[in-house]
Design a protein around this motif. Structure first.
Motif, short mmCIF file in Angstrom:
data_model
loop_
_atom_site.label_atom_id
_atom_site.label_comp_id
_atom_site.label_asym_id
_atom_site.label_seq_id
_atom_site.Cartn_x
_atom_site.Cartn_y
_atom_site.Cartn_z
N HIS A 171 0.84 -1.19 0.00
CA HIS A 171 0.00 0.00 0.00
C HIS A 171 0.88 1.25 0.00
CE1 HIS A 171 -2.87 2.96 1.53
NE2 HIS A 171 -3.82 2.13 1.09
N PRO A 172 0.50 2.28 -0.74
CA PRO A 172 1.31 3.51 -0.80
C PRO A 172 1.60 4.14 0.56
CG PRO A 172 -0.39 3.55 -2.49
CD PRO A 172 -0.67 2.35 -1.64
N ASP A 173 0.64 4.10 1.50
CA ASP A 173 0.88 4.66 2.83
C ASP A 173 1.95 3.90 3.58
OD1 ASP A 173 -1.10 6.53 2.31
OD2 ASP A 173 -2.62 5.54 3.55
N VAL A 174 2.01 2.60 3.39
CA VAL A 174 3.01 1.77 4.05
C VAL A 174 4.38 2.05 3.45
CG1 VAL A 174 3.72 -0.59 4.62
CG2 VAL A 174 1.29 0.01 4.60
N ARG A 175 4.44 2.14 2.13
CA ARG A 175 5.72 2.45 1.48
C ARG A 175 6.24 3.82 1.93
NH1 ARG A 175 3.02 0.86 -3.42
NH2 ARG A 175 3.38 2.98 -4.15
N ALA A 176 5.34 4.78 2.10
CA ALA A 176 5.75 6.12 2.53
C ALA A 176 6.24 6.13 3.98
CB ALA A 176 4.59 7.10 2.36
N ALA A 177 5.67 5.31 4.82
CA ALA A 177 6.02 5.30 6.24
C ALA A 177 7.26 4.48 6.56
CB ALA A 177 4.84 4.75 7.06
N ALA A 178 7.58 3.53 5.72
CA ALA A 178 8.71 2.63 5.99
C ALA A 178 10.03 3.33 5.74
CB ALA A 178 8.61 1.39 5.10
#
Length: 64
Positions: free
Chosen positions: A27-34
């Motif tokens: 998910h884009p939000d997960v990629r951004a947070a990692a």
């Protein structure tokens, strides 16, 4: 501790881990947070995370 995730329910886990990793097809939000994004699940994400964990601890890697 390393944690790898792909969905928004993994955000807290990734944030709490010393090595928070998202898979490339997550998910884009997960990629951004990692802190790190690795290849997609089907392309070897787990192997990438293992290599990163080994490198972070100064252990020998498989040379991939």
């Amino acid at each position: 501790m390393a944690a790898v995730g792909d969905n928004p329910n993994d955000l807290d886990m990734i944030a709490a881990a010393g090595l928070g990793v998202a898979v490339g097809d997550g998910h884009p939000d997960v990629r951004a947070a990692a802190g790190t994004v690795v290849r997609s699940c089907a392309d070897g994400a787990v192997a990438d995370v293992v290599d990163l964990a080994f490198q972070a601890n100064g252990w020998a890697t498989s040379g991939r």
